[in-house]
Design a protein around this motif. Sequence first.
Motif, PDB file in Angstrom:
ATOM      1  N   PRO A  50       0.715  -1.313   0.505  1.00  0.00           N
ATOM      2  CA  PRO A  50       0.199   0.085  -0.030  1.00  0.00           C
ATOM      3  C   PRO A  50       0.834   0.852  -0.174  1.00  0.00           C
ATOM      4  CG  PRO A  50       0.114  -1.247   1.993  1.00  0.00           C
ATOM      5  CD  PRO A  50       0.809  -1.944   1.223  1.00  0.00           C
ATOM      6  N   ASN A  51       2.274   1.674  -0.837  1.00  0.00           N
ATOM      7  CA  ASN A  51       2.989   2.439  -0.897  1.00  0.00           C
ATOM      8  C   ASN A  51       3.109   2.578  -2.088  1.00  0.00           C
ATOM      9  OD1 ASN A  51       3.903   4.281  -0.288  1.00  0.00           O
ATOM     10  ND2 ASN A  51       5.247   3.665   1.193  1.00  0.00           N
ATOM     11  N   LEU A  52       3.777   3.726  -2.835  1.00  0.00           N
ATOM     12  CA  LEU A  52       4.584   3.884  -4.122  1.00  0.00           C
ATOM     13  C   LEU A  52       5.715   5.212  -3.955  1.00  0.00           C
ATOM     14  CD1 LEU A  52       2.997   3.358  -7.317  1.00  0.00           C
ATOM     15  CD2 LEU A  52       1.946   5.429  -7.349  1.00  0.00           C
ATOM     16  N   THR A  53       6.877   3.767  -4.131  1.00  0.00           N
ATOM     17  CA  THR A  53       7.808   5.060  -4.465  1.00  0.00           C
ATOM     18  C   THR A  53       8.210   5.673  -6.091  1.00  0.00           C
ATOM     19  OG1 THR A  53       8.705   2.844  -3.976  1.00  0.00           O
ATOM     20  CG2 THR A  53       8.185   4.443  -1.803  1.00  0.00           C
ATOM     21  N   PHE A  54       9.869   4.481  -6.123  1.00  0.00           N
ATOM     22  CA  PHE A  54      10.399   4.936  -6.915  1.00  0.00           C
ATOM     23  C   PHE A  54      10.441   3.654  -8.413  1.00  0.00           C
ATOM     24  CE2 PHE A  54      12.916   7.189  -3.618  1.00  0.00           C
ATOM     25  CZ  PHE A  54      13.211   6.555  -2.813  1.00  0.00           C
ATOM     26  N   GLY A  55       9.867   4.806  -9.190  1.00  0.00           N
ATOM     27  CA  GLY A  55      10.396   4.361 -10.475  1.00  0.00           C
ATOM     28  C   GLY A  55      12.099   4.433 -11.125  1.00  0.00           C
ATOM     29  N   PRO A  56      12.036   3.450 -12.500  1.00  0.00           N
ATOM     30  CA  PRO A  56      13.273   3.327 -12.770  1.00  0.00           C
ATOM     31  C   PRO A  56      14.554   4.983 -13.315  1.00  0.00           C
ATOM     32  CG  PRO A  56      12.002   3.085 -14.351  1.00  0.00           C
ATOM     33  CD  PRO A  56      11.121   2.796 -13.560  1.00  0.00           C
ATOM     34  N   ASP A  57      13.239   5.826 -13.354  1.00  0.00           N
ATOM     35  CA  ASP A  57      13.928   7.254 -13.525  1.00  0.00           C
ATOM     36  C   ASP A  57      14.482   8.046 -12.720  1.00  0.00           C
ATOM     37  OD1 ASP A  57      11.700   7.791 -16.789  1.00  0.00           O
ATOM     38  OD2 ASP A  57      13.496   6.351 -16.551  1.00  0.00           O
ATOM     39  N   VAL A  58      14.165   7.654 -12.147  1.00  0.00           N
ATOM     40  CA  VAL A  58      14.468   8.370 -10.345  1.00  0.00           C
ATOM     41  C   VAL A  58      15.517   7.672 -10.568  1.00  0.00           C
ATOM     42  CG1 VAL A  58      13.767   8.872  -7.584  1.00  0.00           C
ATOM     43  CG2 VAL A  58      12.008   8.883  -9.902  1.00  0.00           C
ATOM     44  N   ILE A  59      15.680   5.947 -10.200  1.00  0.00           N
ATOM     45  CA  ILE A  59      17.069   5.895  -9.503  1.00  0.00           C
ATOM     46  C   ILE A  59      18.074   6.121 -10.918  1.00  0.00           C
ATOM     47  CG2 ILE A  59      18.239   3.501  -9.279  1.00  0.00           C
ATOM     48  CD1 ILE A  59      15.358   2.236  -8.263  1.00  0.00           C
ATOM     49  N   ALA A  60      17.357   5.863 -12.042  1.00  0.00           N
ATOM     50  CA  ALA A  60      19.283   6.288 -12.975  1.00  0.00           C
ATOM     51  C   ALA A  60      19.781   8.000 -12.724  1.00  0.00           C
ATOM     52  CB  ALA A  60      18.279   6.204 -14.998  1.00  0.00           C
ATOM     53  N   ALA A  61      18.134   9.108 -12.297  1.00  0.00           N
ATOM     54  CA  ALA A  61      18.887  10.087 -12.202  1.00  0.00           C
ATOM     55  C   ALA A  61      20.203  10.204 -11.586  1.00  0.00           C
ATOM     56  CB  ALA A  61      17.395  11.131 -12.123  1.00  0.00           C
ATOM     57  N   CYS A  62      19.946   9.207  -9.909  1.00  0.00           N
ATOM     58  CA  CYS A  62      20.829   8.725  -9.505  1.00  0.00           C
ATOM     59  C   CYS A  62      22.180   7.964  -9.513  1.00  0.00           C
ATOM     60  CB  CYS A  62      19.972   8.300  -7.552  1.00  0.00           C
ATOM     61  SG  CYS A  62      18.715   9.437  -7.090  1.00  0.00           S
ATOM     62  N   ARG A  63      22.062   7.236 -10.124  1.00  0.00           N
ATOM     63  CA  ARG A  63      23.188   6.661 -10.830  1.00  0.00           C
ATOM     64  C   ARG A  63      25.057   6.591 -10.692  1.00  0.00           C
ATOM     65  NH1 ARG A  63      24.854   1.901  -8.902  1.00  0.00           N
ATOM     66  NH2 ARG A  63      26.714   3.631  -8.370  1.00  0.00           N
ATOM     67  N   ASP A  64      24.608   7.567 -11.516  1.00  0.00           N
ATOM     68  CA  ASP A  64      26.222   8.581 -12.280  1.00  0.00           C
ATOM     69  C   ASP A  64      27.031   9.755 -10.800  1.00  0.00           C
ATOM     70  OD1 ASP A  64      25.767   9.601 -15.756  1.00  0.00           O
ATOM     71  OD2 ASP A  64      26.555   7.565 -13.971  1.00  0.00           O
ATOM     72  N   HIS A  65      25.565   9.423  -9.479  1.00  0.00           N
ATOM     73  CA  HIS A  65      25.890  10.687  -8.292  1.00  0.00           C
ATOM     74  C   HIS A  65      27.483   9.455  -7.486  1.00  0.00           C
ATOM     75  CE1 HIS A  65      23.267  14.172  -8.448  1.00  0.00           C
ATOM     76  NE2 HIS A  65      23.162  13.335  -9.321  1.00  0.00           N
ATOM     77  N   VAL A  66      27.003   8.551  -7.538  1.00  0.00           N
ATOM     78  CA  VAL A  66      27.838   7.163  -7.029  1.00  0.00           C
ATOM     79  C   VAL A  66      28.571   5.910  -7.647  1.00  0.00           C
ATOM     80  CG1 VAL A  66      26.885   8.121  -4.616  1.00  0.00           C
ATOM     81  CG2 VAL A  66      25.958   6.201  -6.081  1.00  0.00           C
ATOM     82  N   GLU A  67      29.178   5.420  -6.680  1.00  0.00           N
ATOM     83  CA  GLU A  67      30.233   4.404  -7.581  1.00  0.00           C
ATOM     84  C   GLU A  67      29.063   2.580  -6.687  1.00  0.00           C
ATOM     85  OE1 GLU A  67      32.158   6.369 -10.073  1.00  0.00           O
ATOM     86  OE2 GLU A  67      32.253   4.167  -9.637  1.00  0.00           O
ATOM     87  N   VAL A  68      28.750   3.301  -5.658  1.00  0.00           N
ATOM     88  CA  VAL A  68      28.647   2.111  -4.854  1.00  0.00           C
ATOM     89  C   VAL A  68      27.301   1.689  -5.955  1.00  0.00           C
ATOM     90  CG1 VAL A  68      26.852   3.520  -3.478  1.00  0.00           C
ATOM     91  CG2 VAL A  68      27.004   1.264  -2.647  1.00  0.00           C
ATOM     92  N   PRO A  69      27.410  -0.074  -5.742  1.00  0.00           N
ATOM     93  CA  PRO A  69      26.337  -0.852  -6.325  1.00  0.00           C
ATOM     94  C   PRO A  69      24.755  -0.456  -5.912  1.00  0.00           C
ATOM     95  CG  PRO A  69      27.436  -2.049  -5.940  1.00  0.00           C
ATOM     96  CD  PRO A  69      28.662  -0.952  -4.814  1.00  0.00           C
ATOM     97  N   PHE A  70      23.835  -0.220  -6.207  1.00  0.00           N
ATOM     98  CA  PHE A  70      22.567  -0.076  -5.840  1.00  0.00           C
ATOM     99  C   PHE A  70      21.455  -2.249  -6.190  1.00  0.00           C
ATOM    100  CE2 PHE A  70      22.846   3.613  -5.864  1.00  0.00           C
ATOM    101  CZ  PHE A  70      22.169   4.748  -7.523  1.00  0.00           C
ATOM    102  N   GLU A  71      20.502  -2.084  -5.203  1.00  0.00           N
ATOM    103  CA  GLU A  71      19.114  -2.912  -5.595  1.00  0.00           C
ATOM    104  C   GLU A  71      18.111  -2.015  -5.412  1.00  0.00           C
ATOM    105  OE1 GLU A  71      21.413  -5.464  -1.716  1.00  0.00           O
ATOM    106  OE2 GLU A  71      19.354  -5.354  -1.122  1.00  0.00           O
ATOM    107  N   ALA A  72      17.320  -3.191  -6.320  1.00  0.00           N
ATOM    108  CA  ALA A  72      16.065  -3.123  -5.704  1.00  0.00           C
ATOM    109  C   ALA A  72      15.674  -3.774  -5.212  1.00  0.00           C
ATOM    110  CB  ALA A  72      15.474  -2.801  -7.363  1.00  0.00           C
ATOM    111  N   HIS A  73      14.572  -3.842  -4.373  1.00  0.00           N
ATOM    112  CA  HIS A  73      13.780  -4.436  -3.466  1.00  0.00           C
ATOM    113  C   HIS A  73      11.807  -4.240  -4.385  1.00  0.00           C
ATOM    114  CE1 HIS A  73      11.729  -5.200   0.239  1.00  0.00           C
ATOM    115  NE2 HIS A  73      11.299  -6.486  -0.821  1.00  0.00           N
ATOM    116  N   LEU A  74      12.403  -5.166  -4.732  1.00  0.00           N
ATOM    117  CA  LEU A  74      10.620  -5.151  -6.706  1.00  0.00           C
ATOM    118  C   LEU A  74       9.465  -5.319  -5.268  1.00  0.00           C
ATOM    119  CD1 LEU A  74      12.308  -5.970  -9.536  1.00  0.00           C
ATOM    120  CD2 LEU A  74      12.310  -4.058  -8.932  1.00  0.00           C
ATOM    121  N   MET A  75       9.022  -4.903  -4.801  1.00  0.00           N
ATOM    122  CA  MET A  75       7.439  -5.004  -4.617  1.00  0.00           C
ATOM    123  C   MET A  75       6.600  -4.681  -5.649  1.00  0.00           C
ATOM    124  SD  MET A  75       8.989  -3.153  -0.504  1.00  0.00           S
ATOM    125  CE  MET A  75      10.179  -2.662  -0.931  1.00  0.00           C
TER     126      MET A  75
END
Length: 232
Positions: A50-75
């Motif tokens: 019962p919640n709505l959060t991050f689309g892929p474009d939001v994550i893509a916008a943050c990708r190049d700000h850091v080197e640390v890996p990302f994981e997506a918890h797909l609920m």
Amino acid sequence: MSDQPPSRPIQIVPSVLPADFSKLGEECRALEEAGVDRIQWDVMDGVFVPNLTFGPDVIAACRDHVEVPFEAHLMVEDPDLLAARYVEAGCGMLIVHAETARHLHRTLGAIRDMDASPAVALNPSTPVDAVRHVLDLVDMVLVMTVNPGFGGQDYIATMEPKVAELRRLIVEGGYDVDIEVDGGIGPGTIGGAASAGANVLVAGSALYRDPEGLGHAVSDLRARAEAAVAQG
Ligand SMILES: O=C(CO)[C@@H](O)[C@H](O)COP(=O)(O)O
């Protein structure tokens, strides 16, 4: 000589749910500087949870700000529909809920075929047996220690025997699989989760409410988890 295999390295993974969503790039940089091992994006579709959060474009916008890996918890209700988008957005690991994938074995294989790391999540009521036949396909199993949808919930300690059961299954099968826990992880709960067998610990609220800052919070949680494992 202990018959137990060597414990797996402790990893501290933040959830960005409590972060300032108006400046997520900066927030990711702060987490990287604090020494986190990966960053978890809690992806929620408003159907499975019962919640709505991050689309892929939001994550893509943050990708190049850091080197640390990302994981997506797909609920999300339909992980097959969305998986490729989150890999393209820069998530190296995708965590799929066993409760949502209609063909879990095929979905996990498809994620590996995308050159991403497949992982599977279990809600509190879902038994370990639900992943027995996919442990050869995944790099990690996430045992939820809250019901998914929101940060800041209370830790469900009755999940610790479930973590221990999963650890036994992994060790007996000789699988190279991490165990992640997510939900209510903080100074008072991380020791129990790590002692039970979890080596990847997701924390959101506990990191952001530490008065000494993110760096202290990450170091303190890591030290507590490592001490709990060392005590056996
Ligand atoms: O994934 C979820 C809920 O769906 C949360 O468990 C967050 O990922 C962590 O939140 P805290 O409990 O650490 O605040």
